[in-house]
Design a protein around this motif. Structure first.
Motif: not given
Length: 460
Positions: A193, A173-174, A171, A190, A186, A197
């Motif tokens: 969010q 984020d990147d 999990t 999500l 993205n 990203l």
């Protein structure tokens, strides 16, 4: 007018089959239904972890015990377990050396933020199994990948990570980005969010070296983070020369290469990296590395370690943003040492490979027998049937091959016949304690199910 089809199956037949299997499941688990109705209300949406709602059966079974390659639920149903905790229990449930290590360490304390002699043993065993890296311990592979990326950005001075469309690295984020009309974006869905990203990540298709080079040329990529095989989708194998190409390109453009073996540890002793002689700058593996105890390890080459130490000596004092209190606890080291020394052995991998080949061949034979437009992929002890033609070459092709309605029906039908496979896609693992008769039972059930789904119209 042609009847509509899903993955080569008549859609109406598929839905009738799914309804029949759902009813059969419910009839065999009345105690679980009653217990869930009474006690699940304390949890959000009735489950202790939100993704448990993604299992395709009508409601969850409640496990009474798991041992070796079998699970028994509170209704008395015994299952041959080919999911094995989605790799977390790849070496079987509670391997004897690990269970013994847990009992022994429990008498000595669970966590105290200091190392043990077992920690020193684990370091030597990690180098023996995976290569001469400078190691660190985490609790999950998500954390390990997060920390590895911090180091990569620190030593290169570059902001971005390059990942592959459809990848899975926990999990983090990147890595929650994908290609939309050829551009990074993205991932949809999500929760909460609010950041873009793509400011810190970029995306290429797996097996597309030209696309990778075009992104590396921009000069802002600190590292490529990749699995050796795409595994958390319909499985995609690397084409010939792909991994050599990644290694050459990262060196050419001054990026690090991070290999995440959290799933591909199934490939053989030392993972895909050792089996295929890859040479990453950083290496990550989690899930089953400590026999099911929450543990991940990540390491870096001597060269990267020297670069990081030089950076670390000059950075301002303060929080590093790395590390968690419970990581590197003595229970992890007890289980890690037991697994590396006594469970993750050449003999066990040989058994797993042999069983996986038996399973792969049996599934492929059934697919051919019934004329299904499907295929089978295997990576070591990991086998997957894919409800589309193959082989697949990219994350986009893998997403297009995914057939949730078919996969859900198959999952429940196999479970009704005594075999549990992974819930999110059609993944199966062979453990060191999986028996040939369990494999043959799964193959026979798969053959029976395909016989129902692909029977001639006059037998419908």
């Amino acid at each position: 007018m042609t009847d509509s089809q899903i993955a080569g199956i008549n859609a109406d037949r598929l839905r009738k089959f799914a309804a029949k299997e759902a009813k059969r499941y419910s009839e065999s688990r009345p105690l679980a239904a009653k217990a869930l109705a009474k006690g699940a209300g304390a949890f959000l949406n009735g489950v202790p972890m939100h993704w448990m709602r993604d299992w395709p059966m009508p409601y969850l079974p409640l496990v009474a015990r798991a041992k070796g390659s079998k699970i028994k639920d509170i209704d008395g149903n015994e299952l041959d377990d080919f999911c094995l905790g989605d790799t977390g229990s790849m070496f079987g449930h509670s391997p004897a050396p690990v269970a013994q290590a847990i009992r022994k360490q429990a008498r000595r304390g669970l966590t105290y933020m200091l190392p043990t002699e077992a920690a020193l043993q684990a370091g030597a065993l990690l180098c023996e199994r995976f290569g001469n890296f400078k190691w660190q311990i985490a609790t999950t592979a998500t954390d390990a990948n997060r920390f590895a990326l911090r180091v990569a950005r620190a030593v290169t001075g570059k902001p971005k990570v390059l990942v592959f469309n459809g990848c899975y690295h926990g999990t983090l984020d990147d890595t929650m980005v994908e290609l939309v009309q050829g551009k990074p974006a993205n991932r949809p869905g999500l929760i909460g969010q609010v950041q873009d990203l793509t400011r810190a990540a970029t995306v290429a298709e797996f097996n597309d070296l030209a696309g990778v080079e075009a992104l590396l040329k921009k000069g802002d990529v600190a590292a490529i983070l990749t699995e050796p095989v795409m595994t958390n989708s319909c499985m995609v194998l690397p084409q010939a020369g792909f991994h050599d190409g990644l290694r050459q390109l990262t060196r050419k453009y001054g990026a690090l290469l991070i290999i995440d073996e959290t799933h591909t540890i199934s490939s053989g002793l030392g993972g895909y990296t050792r089996v295929h002689s890859l040479s990453p700058d950083m290496f990550v593996v989690g899930k089953c590395v400590a026999g099911g105890m929450p543990t991940a390890v990540w390491g870096m080459t001597d060269e990267v370690a020297a670069r990081f130490n030089a950076y670390d000596a000059k950075r301002p004092s303060g929080h590093s943003g790395m590390g968690t209190t419970l990581s590197a606890n003595p229970m992890q080291f007890a289980c890690l040492t037991a697994t590396l020394a006594e469970v993750m052995t050449p003999e066990n991998y040989a058994h797993m490979e042999k069983g996986a080949e038996r399973l792969s061949a049996g599934l492929a034979k059934a697919i051919e027998k019934h004329g299904a437009p499907w295929h089978v992929v295997r990576v070591g002890a990991r086998v997957e049937f894919i409800c589309a033609p193959g082989p697949l070459k990219s994350g986009t092709e893998a997403a297009d091959a995914h057939q949730p309605e078919v996969e859900a029906a198959l999952h429940t039908a196999l479970l009704n016949r005594g075999s549990l496979i992974a819930p999110f896609h059609n993944m199966m693992l062979i453990s060191p304690v999986t028996k040939s008769r369990q494999i043959d039972r799964l193959i026979a059930s798969f053959d029976e199910i395909l016989g129902d789904l692909f029977a001639p119209a006059n037998k419908n």
